[in-house]
Design a protein around this motif. Structure first.
Motif, PDB file in Angstrom:
ATOM      1  N   UNK B  76       0.849  -1.182   0.000  1.00 20.72           N
ATOM      2  CA  UNK B  76       0.000   0.000   0.000  1.00 20.72           C
ATOM      3  C   UNK B  76       0.888   1.237   0.000  1.00 20.72           C
ATOM      4  N   UNK B  77       0.338   2.376  -0.352  1.00 27.85           N
ATOM      5  CA  UNK B  77       1.132   3.599  -0.262  1.00 27.85           C
ATOM      6  C   UNK B  77       1.651   3.775   1.160  1.00 27.85           C
ATOM      7  N   UNK B  78       2.942   4.034   1.269  1.00 27.72           N
ATOM      8  CA  UNK B  78       3.491   4.223   2.613  1.00 27.72           C
ATOM      9  C   UNK B  78       3.302   5.682   3.012  1.00 27.72           C
ATOM     10  N   UNK B  79       3.300   5.926   4.335  1.00 31.52           N
ATOM     11  CA  UNK B  79       3.107   7.302   4.791  1.00 31.52           C
ATOM     12  C   UNK B  79       4.305   8.152   4.409  1.00 31.52           C
ATOM     13  N   UNK B  80       4.060   9.400   4.086  1.00 34.13           N
ATOM     14  CA  UNK B  80       5.129  10.269   3.590  1.00 34.13           C
ATOM     15  C   UNK B  80       5.212  11.570   4.350  1.00 34.13           C
ATOM     16  N   UNK B  81       5.370  12.626   3.603  1.00 33.72           N
ATOM     17  CA  UNK B  81       5.416  13.949   4.198  1.00 33.72           C
ATOM     18  C   UNK B  81       6.751  14.304   4.812  1.00 33.72           C
ATOM     19  N   UNK B  82       7.789  13.534   4.491  1.00 35.36           N
ATOM     20  CA  UNK B  82       9.105  13.850   5.021  1.00 35.36           C
ATOM     21  C   UNK B  82       9.205  13.727   6.527  1.00 35.36           C
ATOM     22  N   UNK B  83       8.333  12.909   7.105  1.00 37.77           N
ATOM     23  CA  UNK B  83       8.328  12.779   8.552  1.00 37.77           C
ATOM     24  C   UNK B  83       9.152  11.566   8.966  1.00 37.77           C
ATOM     25  N   UNK B  84       9.576  11.572  10.215  1.00 34.21           N
ATOM     26  CA  UNK B  84      10.323  10.444  10.734  1.00 34.21           C
ATOM     27  C   UNK B  84       9.347   9.502  11.438  1.00 34.21           C
ATOM     28  N   UNK B  85       9.229   8.308  10.904  1.00 37.32           N
ATOM     29  CA  UNK B  85       8.249   7.357  11.425  1.00 37.32           C
ATOM     30  C   UNK B  85       8.866   6.400  12.434  1.00 37.32           C
ATOM     31  N   UNK B  86       8.069   6.087  13.446  1.00 36.73           N
ATOM     32  CA  UNK B  86       8.458   5.065  14.418  1.00 36.73           C
ATOM     33  C   UNK B  86       7.469   3.923  14.226  1.00 36.73           C
ATOM     34  N   UNK B  87       7.841   3.041  13.336  1.00 43.40           N
ATOM     35  CA  UNK B  87       6.890   2.049  12.835  1.00 43.40           C
ATOM     36  C   UNK B  87       6.464   1.042  13.895  1.00 43.40           C
ATOM     37  N   UNK B  88       7.245   0.910  14.963  1.00 41.74           N
ATOM     38  CA  UNK B  88       6.841  -0.085  15.962  1.00 41.74           C
ATOM     39  C   UNK B  88       5.652   0.370  16.787  1.00 41.74           C
ATOM     40  N   UNK B  89       5.283   1.633  16.664  1.00 42.46           N
ATOM     41  CA  UNK B  89       4.163   2.149  17.449  1.00 42.46           C
ATOM     42  C   UNK B  89       2.953   2.331  16.533  1.00 42.46           C
TER      43      UNK B  89
END
Lengths: 120, 179
Positions: B76-89
């Protein structure tokens, strides 16, 4: 009661640092923290409707034994919290039983289940 | 008690854990988080691939079934926006949308609209942290979760409330409970 020598309203003297995991049975009444330096829970009060104060603690921190596992993960299932983690080459599973989640008077009753699984 | 060399030894004391271990199906992601929407028979998984790229997948399945060992995950489209993601949460909101933490807020995936929405949380906290849902009310779309974070002053707890996937409020808890 420890105070960390401070009088600030938000001092956090009784919250364990370096917790590697947080979990809740989603009943809005309990919040657990787990870590290799200690574990335990707060009694909490959660807003059931839109509110400016989502959650509040209603008890001091109750301690449980530390979990000496790496990369712990929590899963809620049937009113219990299962915590999986790696110990050496084994997968380990701890269970916070339903009785703990519902009746937390026995603070030492954190039970463990062990799944021995070779990861090699 | 660690001496067993069996490839799979299984202990069940009170029958709390039954069934055998199922190997993790591919793809194997780093810093993964999985969410199951049993109402819609959906499972979401987010994480990073071996090249460090964020990956977001779903599968139309919500139970370990016969084809769990070889499921076909759909990207699926992954989240963007140039943000730093903490995928474990990550977690499933009361509106049955997938939510994942980024530094400063959460990103919410509406699978049926195929949209990511980014919601800022206007409370100070550090990253990575530990977040956990503590309450959900599907009738009025309320999600309450707690974030455990720490800075040089020690550990902190901040409560956050979503109403229909919008951040309605956040407030750091006073843990100086007098007893």
């Amino acid at each position: 009661m420890r105070t960390d020598g401070g009088l600030a309203s938000n001092h956090s003297s009784d919250i364990p640092k370096d917790m590697s995991l947080a979990a809740s049975p989603v009943d809005g009444k309990t919040y657990f923290l787990f870590g290799s330096k200690g574990s335990g829970w707060y009694d909490i009060d959660s807003a059931s409707a839109p509110s400016d104060k989502p959650v509040d603690t209603t008890s001091p921190f109750h301690t449980l034994p530390a979990l000496n596992i790496d990369v712990p993960r929590a899963a809620n299932f049937n009113g219990s919290i299962y915590i999986f983690g790696k110990v050496s080459f084994f997968l380990e599973c701890h269970m916070v039983s339903q009785s703990i989640a519902k009746d937390k008077r026995n603070v030492h009753a954190l039970r463990s289940r062990y799944l021995y699984l070779s990861l090699s | 008690m660690r001496a067993r060399s069996l490839s799979l030894a299984f202990i069940s004391i009170d029958g709390d854990i039954v069934g055998k271990w199922h190997p993790e199906p591919p793809p194997v992601l780093m810093r993964p988080c999985i969410v199951i929407d049993s109402d819609n028979n959906m499972t979401y998984m987010i994480g990073y691939d071996s090249r460090g790229a964020i990956v977001f997948n779903f599968i139309q399945q919500s139970m370990c079934s016969a084809n769990w060992a070889s499921p076909i995950w759909t990207s699926l489209p992954y989240p963007g926006g140039g943000k730093k993601y903490h995928t474990q949460q990550c977690f499933l909101t009361s509106t049955k949308h997938f939510a994942v933490q980024f530094e400063g807020g959460i990103a919410v995936w509406d699978h049926w609209a195929r949209t990511w929405t980014y919601r800022t949380i206007p409370c100070a906290m550090t990253y990575p942290n530990n977040a956990a849902l503590v309450y959900q009310n599907k009738d009025n779309g309320v999600d309450d979760f707690l974030v455990h974070w720490q800075d040089s002053n020690g550990a902190h707890l901040t409560g956050v409330q979503l109403v229909n996937d919008n951040v309605n409020s956040c407030k750091e808890l006073s843990t100086s409970y007098v007893y």
